[in-house]
Design an enzyme around this catalytic site. Structure first.
Site, mmCIF file in Angstrom:
data_model
loop_
_atom_site.group_PDB
_atom_site.id
_atom_site.type_symbol
_atom_site.label_atom_id
_atom_site.label_comp_id
_atom_site.label_asym_id
_atom_site.label_seq_id
_atom_site.Cartn_x
_atom_site.Cartn_y
_atom_site.Cartn_z
ATOM 1 N N ASN A 8 1.041 -1.487 0.349
ATOM 2 C CA ASN A 8 0.112 -0.038 -0.170
ATOM 3 C C ASN A 8 0.975 1.386 -0.162
ATOM 4 O O ASN A 8 1.628 1.527 0.995
ATOM 5 C CB ASN A 8 -0.912 -0.398 1.342
ATOM 6 N N GLU A 36 -3.839 1.770 -2.872
ATOM 7 C CA GLU A 36 -3.626 3.015 -2.524
ATOM 8 C C GLU A 36 -2.592 3.847 -3.127
ATOM 9 O O GLU A 36 -2.361 4.948 -2.929
ATOM 10 C CB GLU A 36 -3.581 3.618 -1.004
ATOM 11 N N ASP A 153 -4.209 -4.843 0.631
ATOM 12 C CA ASP A 153 -4.439 -4.163 1.801
ATOM 13 C C ASP A 153 -6.055 -4.677 1.998
ATOM 14 O O ASP A 153 -6.470 -4.303 1.624
ATOM 15 C CB ASP A 153 -4.049 -2.517 1.623
ATOM 16 N N ASN A 155 -7.345 -4.202 5.043
ATOM 17 C CA ASN A 155 -7.791 -3.956 6.033
ATOM 18 C C ASN A 155 -8.647 -4.075 7.356
ATOM 19 O O ASN A 155 -9.467 -3.735 7.305
ATOM 20 C CB ASN A 155 -8.606 -2.494 5.635
ATOM 21 N N HIS A 253 2.776 1.865 5.740
ATOM 22 C CA HIS A 253 2.603 0.578 5.164
ATOM 23 C C HIS A 253 4.112 -0.102 4.726
ATOM 24 O O HIS A 253 5.307 0.327 4.312
ATOM 25 C CB HIS A 253 1.911 -0.474 4.384
#
Length: 265
Positions: A8, A36, A153, A155, A253
């Protein structure tokens, strides 16, 4: 050996300014899954799109400076497809897939619900659609033998050993019981494999891939493991080593790299 890295970026332009291209050159990954990117197609210069040795493929969010995923490929894919046939979330640039004969890699950026209930409810809608999409991938694996690795990612920290302060985060997005149960469905019910945990079933502090920018989370290693390689069983069994790179910081990250005893045809 096939080397796949997931990262990320928290902004592709920011990561490049922090030295990402030099690290990519040293790392020599075959496939780099990006999340991202926070950039539109018009923002992607040749350097950002095609760093040395790679061809880049991207799925940007419609909203500027938000979300977006990408792939850096050292070898051309047969096909690259963006999205998962979800108008709500495809507009946010969350999925991109590359196919080779019998094998696919997906870069995925699952929503965060930390900004409030509205986004948490959107996260649950995403998980419902993504879960059905994963079912279709597993059906394809069982019917045709195609292997999948979904990097990115997610999350969600799955278990207590996946974050430092698990007791204090039981009511926070990313470690809610509903999210953790969903991950359990993916791993235990659908049949996918958490590849890092297969290689390192007991590790704790060394497994983190994300640290909050608040307080001294990085300095104190108060981290979360929310970046994964999730794979179908056949390719997961070919994983040989995993590493999380922390000597430099390209974003909040850390890159997660796994080597597989597998070659792209």
């Amino acid at each position: 050996m096939l080397r796949i890295t997931s990262l990320n970026l928290n902004g592709i332009r920011s990561a490049f300014r922090k030295g990402l291209p030099d690290w990519l050159a040293r790392q020599s990954a075959d496939i780099v899954c990006l999340q991202e990117i926070k950039a539109q197609d018009a923002d992607l210069t040749d350097e950002l799109r095609h760093p040395s040795g790679y061809s880049g493929h991207f799925h940007a969010a419609e909203k500027k400076g938000y979300s977006g995923v990408g792939l850096y490929l050292s070898r051309p894919a047969e096909l690259v497809v963006a999205g998962m046939e979800s108008p709500e979330f495809d507009s946010e640039g969350r999925i991109i897939r590359a196919d080779w004969p019998g094998f696919s890699v997906i870069s995925a950026y699952l929503p965060s619900g930390s900004s409030g209930d509205e986004r948490q409810q959107a996260k649950y809608r995403f998980l419902d659609h993504f879960g059905a999409w994963l079912d279709a991938l597993m059906h394809e694996n069982r019917a045709d033998g195609r292997e999948f690795i979904i990097c990115g990612d997610w999350n969600i920290a799955h278990h207590e050993i996946d974050l430092k302060n698990w007791k204090g985060n039981r009511k926070n997005s990313g470690f809610l019981p509903e999210e953790r149960d969903w991950m359990t469905q993916v791993i235990d019910k659908k049949g996918f494999v958490d590849v890092y945990r297969r290689l390192h079933p007991e590790t704790t502090d060394e497994c983190y891939t994300w640290w909050s920018n608040r307080g001294q989370a990085w300095a104190k290693n108060v981290g979360w493991r929310i970046d994964y390689h999730v794979a179908t069983p056949g390719i997961a069994a070919k994983a040989r080593s995993a590493s999380i790179y922390k000597d430099e910081r390209f974003s909040d990250h850390a890159p997660l790299t796994i080597d597989y005893d597998f070659s792209l045809v």
